[in-house]
Design an enzyme around this catalytic site. Sequence first.
Site, short mmCIF file in Angstrom:
data_model
loop_
_atom_site.label_atom_id
_atom_site.label_comp_id
_atom_site.label_asym_id
_atom_site.label_seq_id
_atom_site.Cartn_x
_atom_site.Cartn_y
_atom_site.Cartn_z
N GLU A 129 41.27 -11.95 20.30
CA GLU A 129 41.34 -12.61 18.95
C GLU A 129 42.06 -11.49 17.72
O GLU A 129 42.83 -11.96 17.13
CB GLU A 129 39.83 -12.93 18.36
CG GLU A 129 39.25 -14.01 19.44
CD GLU A 129 40.00 -15.28 19.14
OE1 GLU A 129 41.04 -15.62 19.54
OE2 GLU A 129 39.40 -16.30 18.48
N THR A 182 46.38 -18.63 12.00
CA THR A 182 45.01 -18.02 11.61
C THR A 182 45.52 -16.76 10.69
O THR A 182 44.66 -16.76 9.61
CB THR A 182 44.08 -17.76 12.87
OG1 THR A 182 44.12 -18.86 13.54
CG2 THR A 182 42.76 -17.04 12.22
N1 HSE Z 1 36.62 -17.91 11.34
C1 HSE Z 1 38.00 -18.02 11.78
C2 HSE Z 1 38.74 -18.16 10.50
C3 HSE Z 1 38.30 -18.76 13.01
O1 HSE Z 1 38.49 -19.30 10.03
O2 HSE Z 1 39.84 -17.54 10.43
C4 HSE Z 1 39.84 -18.97 13.35
O3 HSE Z 1 40.06 -19.92 14.30
#
Ligand code: HSE
Length: 308
Positions: A129, A182
Site C-alpha cells: 500500500e 488514491t
Molecule cells: N483509507 C484509504 C483512503 C483507502 O481512503 O485513502 C484507500 O483505498
Amino acid sequence: MDCIKVFAPGTVANVACGFDVIGLAMDAPGDEMILRRSKEPGIRITAVHGAELPLDPAKNVAGVAVQALLQKYDQPDTGIEIEIFKHIHPGSGIGSSAASSAGAVVGVNHLLGEPFTRKQLVRFAMEGERLASGSAHADNVAPAILGGFTMVRSYRPLDIITLHSPAELWVTVIHPQIEVKTSDAREILKQKVLMTDAIRQWGNVGALVAGLFQEDYELISRSLEDVIVEPVRSILIPAFHELKIKCKEAGALGGGISGSGPSVFMLSKGEANARNVAEMMDKVYAPLGVDYKIYVSQINTAGVKVID
Ligand code: HSE
C-alpha cells in the site's frame, strides 16, 4: 508444497465514517494469483493478466509485500514466482493494490509452512500500500487478509481488531470506469478537522462498531455518515449525492465512497435489498454516459482463500 493458487478479495475501506481505520471484505470481485517456489533466488513477477502493471518486483505491490515478508523471515533470497490475474481494476477504490499485496503474502506464507499468523501478515501487505499510494494504510489489506469487517485501533503500534459481520449484511458497489488515484484523493484532504466534525465522526464510528456487534441494522444505518472526508472527495464522483439518496430510497441502509473512490458502496439487509440497490445504481448511472460495473456481494468472512 511448491505451487498454490489463491483468491484475494476486493475490499471497501473507510466504510463511511471510519477513514483509514474500518474496512470490509467482499466475495466478489477478487483477483487470483499463482505463487510458486523457485530454485532461482529472488522474487519474479512472471505475468500480470488483465491489467497493465509493472513486472519489476520492486515496483509491483505484490513483489514489495513479499520482499517485506522474506526480510522478516530472514531469508530475503528465497526464490518466489508470482503470476497475477487481475479482476479488480487498479484505481477502482475497491482495494486492487490491497488484493495483490494480501494475496501474495498469504500465498507465500502458505508455501513457507505458515511461519506468520494472518495478523502478522498485515504489516507486510501494508508495504504494498505504501508503494501504491504513498501511505501504508491498513483498512484494505486487513480485511483482505483477515476477512469480514476489521478495525485499525492504532497504527503505532499496529493494533488490528476483527469486528463482527452480521449474517444478513450485503454490499452493493458501483465502479464508474474513471480512475481516481488514491494518492491524489489523499492529497486533496484537509489536514485539520473541526472539533464539531470530529465529535460527530467518532460518535458514528463507535456506533457503527456497536451496530455490527449487536446486528442492529437501524443503528448501522444511522452510523453510515462521514462528515470529514466525503464532503471533499465526493466532487470526484459523478452523481454521487443523487446516487446515495436514490439507493437509500431503494432499501439501502446507507453507504458512501468506497476507499478513495471512484467506486461507491451501499450496505443492505438481505440479498433482495442489495439487488434492488444494484438496479437503482444502474438507473442512476445509465443516462450519464460513463461506463460502470456493479457488484453485489455478501461479506467475505474468510479473507484471502487458498483455492488450489
Ligand atoms: N483509507 C484509504 C483512503 C483507502 O481512503 O485513502 C484507500 O483505498
